[in-house]
Design an enzyme around this catalytic site. Sequence first.
Site: not given
Ligand code: CTP
Length: 402
Positions: A209, A277, A307, A343
Amino acid sequence: MLDGKKILLVVSGGIAAYKTPDLVRRLRQLGAGVRCVLTRGGAQFVTPLALGAVSEDTVYQEIFSLTDENEMGHIRLSREADLVLVAPATANILAKMTQGIADDLATTALLATDKPILVAPAMNVRMWENAATQHNIKTLAARGIGFIGPEEGDMACGEWGLGRMSEPEAIAAAIENFFRRDLPLTGTRSLVTSGPTHEAIDPVRYIANRSSGKQGHAIAAALAGLGSQTTLVAGPGHQPDPKGVDVVKVETAVQMLEACRQALPVDVAVCAAAVSDWRVDTVAGGKIKKSGRKKTPALKLVENPDILASLSAPGNSRPRLVIGFAAETDDLLANATAKRAKKGCDWIIANDVSPQTGTFSGDNNTVHLITDKGVEDWPTLAKTDVAERLAGRIAETLSPAP
Ligand code: CTP
């Protein structure tokens, strides 16, 4: 980091003085300004030219030199510094300091200073063990003078034992610790995730990304700057390692989670990484070839561990404060608020990452801090300023002013 700190380095006459240009270089790399005072003995082992070149400043030597006194009196010289460091500190200069003798520029500046003094002794083992030296050391330590080393090892004179000057790297680290002791986050531990993750498809391709890691790296630097012992778990990227931070480099989300677990326990965790994700269910062992294939291949994805959610889960190792980011392109505040609840983190920083904002690759960020008290809208700031403001808020929360 020693950003903006002014160090007066007194170089006295021991063979270890030859290491002082390296010491000056290291201190300057950490952001300190270094001004040198060289004793006559010191000048036998290192030239003023060498120290002047690495410090990019005048090297002061003679108390009665018209030029030196005109330009910078010994009082000003000793008062303008944040710290006076004597390296190498010979048995002779330690004895003079104990007695308050001021018979040259170095010892006069040491007597005149109202600033903290650290010394890095360097001498032969017998001189170090001599009752006179031991008495002087105790006296100086009782007056609050800090000691760095000496170390045990081979000596220039051929003997072995205690008395070697600590290496420049160790002296620089001790000085960093010295400046950290009064900082608001001294004694705390922090964990920051930053950058993207790469999820392999085959040996040459991966899912990635646009995260640059700028914001996460800046947060790690800001927390370390406030004295927190900081671990940065960084996905692949081009950001330089922040100074004074323990950096663990990872590729995938699974590795990132493992590295975070290894870093626990911490007081605060900030998840700024753009974690993928999903990952590919079965990574191909060899390059997936186009030739000879009838159908376009389909990737089967499986969900990666979350995480932030995992660090936020209740338990003994839960940090006191867990902070996430919500990178959104639509319904920023509503999505971010829902994400905070989902979360289980304490704070979430909502930022708009729509392409027109330029957030991903840019240097600025417009964020909203969402806590249990509501939403705070922050102005558009440089990512480094967002980091500093956040670190300040963390410090207020972890160690509130009495
Ligand atoms: N995050 C994480 N581990 C993952 C996905 C996200 O620790 N596997 C953390 C990111 O570091 C951030 C927060 O979760 O602090 C939100 O990440 P974001 O990508 O905005 O959210 P998602 O959980 O991926 O939700 P969505 O894709 O539905 O927006």
